[in-house]
Design an enzyme around this catalytic site. Structure first.
Site, PDB file in Angstrom:
ATOM      1  N   LEU A  18      23.591  43.320  21.702  1.00 25.36           N
ATOM      2  CA  LEU A  18      23.789  44.273  20.612  1.00 25.36           C
ATOM      3  C   LEU A  18      24.805  43.699  19.640  1.00 25.36           C
ATOM      4  O   LEU A  18      26.017  43.782  19.835  1.00 25.36           O
ATOM      5  CB  LEU A  18      24.249  45.632  21.158  1.00 25.36           C
ATOM      6  CG  LEU A  18      23.346  46.289  22.219  1.00 25.36           C
ATOM      7  CD1 LEU A  18      23.802  47.719  22.484  1.00 25.36           C
ATOM      8  CD2 LEU A  18      21.880  46.266  21.800  1.00 25.36           C
ATOM      9  N   ASP A  19      24.297  43.098  18.586  1.00 20.43           N
ATOM     10  CA  ASP A  19      25.128  42.379  17.625  1.00 20.43           C
ATOM     11  C   ASP A  19      25.975  43.342  16.805  1.00 20.43           C
ATOM     12  O   ASP A  19      25.479  44.359  16.296  1.00 20.43           O
ATOM     13  CB  ASP A  19      24.234  41.552  16.697  1.00 20.43           C
ATOM     14  CG  ASP A  19      25.019  40.812  15.644  1.00 20.43           C
ATOM     15  OD1 ASP A  19      25.771  39.899  16.028  1.00 20.43           O
ATOM     16  OD2 ASP A  19      24.897  41.160  14.457  1.00 20.43           O
ATOM     17  N   ALA A  20      27.268  43.023  16.675  1.00 20.02           N
ATOM     18  CA  ALA A  20      28.187  43.768  15.799  1.00 20.02           C
ATOM     19  C   ALA A  20      28.132  45.271  16.048  1.00 20.02           C
ATOM     20  O   ALA A  20      28.325  46.065  15.125  1.00 20.02           O
ATOM     21  CB  ALA A  20      27.889  43.453  14.330  1.00 20.02           C
TER      22      ALA A  20
END
Length: 583
Positions: A241-243
């Site tokens: 889960l990016d950023a």
């Protein structure tokens, strides 16, 4: 097939998540309808498996390689096909999981400004290439969930004011109270955008090419649940889960780690694990350590969190020759519950993040680290601090070049220092992940940095396959020596039960020059004392300092030396490491 009672339990759990996210902003009827829509998207009517939050879906044999789809290229061959061949020929005995960085059509940030989440970047290959890799390796992919590209069809529809995506983006007014917002960039937060409906001010946490999505709109949530389902259908089993920490926006707050963000993570986990119980969620939260740990939740959010404090602390330790801060940090790290673990890395496609070292290293020590890295060819990326003051956010440099010397300058011990760093990371509690350029001993790519104008490009070299194989075939090259010794260490690690990601860990107090910790297997059958000389000079250590059980035979797994006398004195060469295990 679901029983009515089981389906009702799952419905209630999803509804509870949605109530916590949206509160009074949505009616009961709307939330009930949304619950059914999410169930339909995930296909729970046809497929469902019970899950245990404390099940470990990993062992000491799990090792991940991080790579771009085009990190290795061969003429007239799709890069994903080339990558698959390289994995099979050179890494299959060492790693079982592959993190392929964003492989979708994109417009900026080397893939993290996604134009279309449902298509593969045609310059890399096709979905079949992804599925082929996923059939042999546990595949990790980025869910770039906070933002997408300003060149996406969604954003084009936003500008037109109609079509899918026209209401997907977070906007506010030009004088909105945003002074407290915490973000890793110095560019203006709001992007002035002319649309068919007039001027809009679009929220851009990272850059104006990466426009933030508005999860207060349930259509955005449904879209991303559909994307998750698509990932699963193509064999993806690890979701990065990016950023994610920046996901939810609330004016007047710092818009970081808000309660709604945590609840979205819990919802995503519920949906994924009830579809594919062995799928894993990893949160990418490059923030101070305590905030990062909060994404474990109570074994109901991320299965794994990135150990973001490890890279800056470990690099500082090895260039300063003092492990005081690394030791203090390790002592403070709580053991992960079963069903959760740390995701350990010391290099990635990004730089060496400095925010996770805040509160662990002083400003003076961070400044010394920055200066040392600059002397080794590194670049600095900045963020907006309090009152608009610029602060260093990350050092952009390859790890191999970052460890080519100490605070006193470059020396001839770079390889030993580099291997010592990996010997520490591979033995720590958690799942180890190695950037492909660390396995290959890649140097700073100054040409690419100049071509792109981006600091991060210095650490994103693109290898020509034939040139790489030539380098790896010559045992005299740095690349061959690094590859050979790193893979040997990995294979040794994989054979030790005491290196299970959830095996016991205890920090040793030897000296500021010798770093050490003890691991014990879950069944208590194996103990390994991991000791490292983190200086550029010889260090002495008494075996009696380790309190070895005298009735056991002890052997250094790395050198093969057997210790007959537990009171012997050991002399450790510069950056020498030992994994002392009961035979």
């Amino acid at each position: 097939m679901l029983t009515g009672k089981t389906l009702e339990l799952l419905e209630n759990k999803i509804l509870h998540h949605l109530q916590a996210i949206y509160g009074d902003a949505k009616t009961d009827s709307e939330l009930n309808e949304l619950t059914q829509e999410l169930i339909d998207i995930m296909g729970f009517q046809q497929h469902y498996e019970a899950v245990s939050p404390h099940q470990n879906y990993w062992t000491e044999q799990d090792v991940t390689v991080i790579t771009y789809g085009h990190s290795i290229q061969k003429e007239d061959e799709p890069p994903l096909h080339t990558l698959h061949g390289f994995l099979n020929d050179y890494l299959k005995q060492s790693i079982n999981s592959v993190h392929i960085l964003p492989f979708f059509p994109f417009s900026a940030d080397d893939g993290f400004a996604v134009c279309d989440y449902y298509e593969i970047n045609p310059t890399l290959g096709h979905w079949q290439d992804i599925e082929n890799i996923a059939s042999e390796y546990r595949l990790m992919a980025d869910l770039v969930i906070n933002h997408c590209s300003d060149q996406s069809q969604w954003f084009k529809n936003f500008i037109k004011g109609e079509g899918v995506g026209h209401d997907y983006f977070y906007t506010t007014h030009k004088d909105a109270p945003i002074s407290d917002v915490v973000r890793p960039r110095t560019s203006p937060l709001l992007r002035e955008t002319i649309t068919e409906k007039g001027t809009e001010y679009v929220w851009c946490t990272f850059s104006h090419e990466q426009v933030d999505l508005d999860f207060s709109n349930t259509q955005v949530l449904k879209e991303f649940v559909n994307i998750v389902r698509n990932y699963l259908d193509h064999g993806i089993r690890i979701f990065r889960l990016d950023a994610i920490a920046f996901l939810w926006k609330k004016l007047g707050s710092n818009c970081l780690n808000l309660d709604e963000t945590h609840e979205v993570v819990r919802l995503i986990r519920t949906l994924i694990e009830h579809t594919q119980p062995d799928a894993i969620i990893i949160t990418e939260t490059n923030i101070p350590n305590i905030e990062n740990l909060s994404y474990f939740g109570n074994a109901n959010e991320a299965h794994c969190v990135y150990n973001f404090s490890l890279p800056p602390l470990l690099v500082y330790t090895l260039v300063s020759g003092n492990c005081r801060y690394l030791k203090r940090w390790l002592m403070s790290m709580p053991p992960a519950q079963h069903g959760t673990t740390y995701f350990n890395f010391i290099a990635s496609h990004d730089g060496i993040g400095l925010r996770p070292a805040e509160g662990l290293l002083s400003d003076t020590e961070l400044a010394t680290l920055v200066t040392t890295m600059q002397s080794f060819g590194g670049e600095i990326s900045w963020r907006a601090g309090e009152n608009g003051v610029k602060k260093p956010y990350e050092v952009n440099i390859t790890l191999y070049d970052a460890l080519q010397g100490t605070e006193d300058g470059k020396d001839e011990l770079g390889l030993q220092r580099f291997l010592c760093a990996h010997g520490i990371m591979l033995a720590l509690e958690g799942i180890p992940a190695l950037y492909i350029h660390s396995i290959l001993g890649t140097h700073n790519d100054y040409d690419k940095k100049e071509r792109t104008g981006h600091n991060r490009s210095i650490n994103r070299h693109e290898w020509d396959y034939d040139n790489l194989i030539t380098e790896l075939s010559n045992p005299e090259t740095d690349h061959a020596q690094v590859y050979t010794q790193i893979t040997q260490l990995i294979n040794l690690r994989k054979a030790q039960k005491a290196f299970h990601p959830n095996a016991t860990q205890f920090t040793l107090h030897i000296s500021d020059s010798i770093f050490g910790f003890w691991r014990q297997s879950i069944d208590r059958g194996q103990s390994i004392f991991c000791v490292y000389n983190i200086t550029d000079s010889q260090q002495k250590m008494l075996l009696s300092d380790l309190n070895l059980v005298v009735t056991n035979t002890w052997i250094d797994l790395i050198s093969g030396i057997v210790f007959d006398n537990t009171h012997d004195e050991i002399i450790l060469a510069p950056y020498q490491m030992m994994w002392i295990a009961n035979a």
